[in-house]
Design an enzyme around this catalytic site. Structure first.
Site, PDB file in Angstrom:
ATOM      1  N   ARG A 147       0.850  -1.247   0.002  1.00 56.47           N
ATOM      2  CA  ARG A 147       0.066  -0.021   0.160  1.00 56.47           C
ATOM      3  C   ARG A 147       0.736   1.360   0.176  1.00 56.47           C
ATOM      4  O   ARG A 147       0.532   2.165  -0.763  1.00 56.47           O
ATOM      5  CB  ARG A 147      -0.925   0.004   1.035  1.00 56.47           C
ATOM      6  CG  ARG A 147      -2.056   1.059   1.297  1.00 56.47           C
ATOM      7  CD  ARG A 147      -2.393   1.694   0.202  1.00 56.47           C
ATOM      8  NE  ARG A 147      -3.131   0.866  -0.810  1.00 56.47           N
ATOM      9  CZ  ARG A 147      -3.549   0.990  -2.086  1.00 56.47           C
ATOM     10  NH1 ARG A 147      -2.973   2.108  -2.523  1.00 56.47           N
ATOM     11  NH2 ARG A 147      -4.095   0.222  -2.481  1.00 56.47           N
ATOM     12  N   ASP A 171      -1.949  37.948 -14.099  1.00 57.81           N
ATOM     13  CA  ASP A 171      -2.966  37.410 -12.971  1.00 57.81           C
ATOM     14  C   ASP A 171      -4.579  37.760 -13.298  1.00 57.81           C
ATOM     15  O   ASP A 171      -4.900  38.572 -13.520  1.00 57.81           O
ATOM     16  CB  ASP A 171      -2.769  37.978 -11.625  1.00 57.81           C
ATOM     17  CG  ASP A 171      -3.604  37.320 -10.404  1.00 57.81           C
ATOM     18  OD1 ASP A 171      -3.644  36.007 -10.647  1.00 57.81           O
ATOM     19  OD2 ASP A 171      -4.283  38.015  -9.752  1.00 57.81           O
TER      20      ASP A 171
END
Length: 291
Positions: A111, A228
């Site tokens: 895992r 931006d």
């Protein structure tokens, strides 16, 4: 103590000691008292082979880290074969790695190894989708600092595996003047000049929200500018005004559906926080057979 993977990690600009320490913490979450299920159900001398396979199309990354997980659990009793290079494109059913050794150890490490490889392959795959969308344009896809805590080096490595480009790694390797810095300094130019005065050796990028700020910075000699949350028409005009005097990075709420449109404005970079902060894991599985 060195491992067979140290040189490979260094070649990928990863710190072997830091990666081993992170793996140790990850394993400690699973093994405060050992793997009780595997200990109860599997004979101590049982040997097995674990086959890692892709269950979807994409780009793999982190297979070396996954192999190191098995080494940290099993030492030299594990053998890794048929490992694809990080950055390889795969299809469903493709075998990406085989691990052989004591069956208990394979299941104990399974895992944790899958967690690393699945997540990093997810980052690489997401990046590759942006790279494909930008193909034929000058724009390159950038990551950001929106990374999982303690995973930055690995996630940025996975971005490179997917064909992307890394932005800054920390707050000290380069300067990024954002809107709050601009407010505090009293304008984009005062902020830019303050950073240049304090850290003349560092690269400085400044965020702008309109073309007036862009013009001010170009006049001040700024050579790295972030656009931006601009629409495509405004970005295209920013490219025209800049005329090669600065590199331009598009940022803010960008989606892959809009990637090509933004790239065709002529910007140099497109930064995408979603490459790392909200990426979907890649579906990898491990099937075990007794040796």
């Amino acid at each position: 103590m060195n491992t067979p993977y140290d040189d490979e990690l260094r070649a990928a600009d990863l710190d072997p000691e830091a990666i081993r320490a992170q793996i140790a913490e990850a394993l400690a979450e699973d093994l405060p008292g050992g793997d009780v299920t595997s200990t109860a159900t599997i004979a101590a001398d049982a040997q097995g082979v674990g086959v890692f396979a892709a269950r979807e199309s994409g780009v793999v990354a982190g297979l070396g880290v996954a192999a190191l997980v098995f080494h940290e659990v099993m030492g030299d009793t594990v053998t890794v074969t048929d490992r694809l290079p990080d950055g390889a494109r795969v299809e469903p059913g493709d075998v990406v790695m085989r691990v052989s050794g004591p069956t208990r150890g394979l299941l104990t490490a399974e895992r944790t190894a899958l967690n690393y490889a699945s997540h990093l392959s997810g980052v690489a795959t997401a990046t590759s989708h942006w790279v494909d969308a930008l193909a034929g344009t000058r724009a390159r896809v950038l990551d950001t600092r929106k990374t999982l805590p303690t995973y930055r080096a690995l996630q940025k490595y996975a971005v490179r595996c997917g064909g992307g480009v890394n932005h800054r790694f920390s707050l000290s390797d380069r300067a990024m003047v954002k809107d709050n810095h601009v407010v505090a300094a009293g304008g984009v130019v005062p902020a830019y000049e303050a950073v240049r005065a304090a850290y003349p050796e560092l690269r400085v990028e400044v965020e702008v929200t309109d073309l007036d700020q862009l013009r001010e910075l170009l006049a001040a000699g700024c050579t790295e500018i972030l656009l931006d949350n601009m629409d495509s028409a405004t970005m295209a005009e920013a490219v025209r005004l800049t005329d090669g005097r600065a590199t331009l990075e598009a940022s803010g709420g960008l989606t892959i559906e809009r990637a090509r449109e933004v790239a065709e404005t002529g910007v140099d970079f497109i930064s995408v926080g979603a490459l790392t902060h909200s990426v979907k894991v890649f579906d990898l599985g491990l099937d075990l057979s007794e040796g």
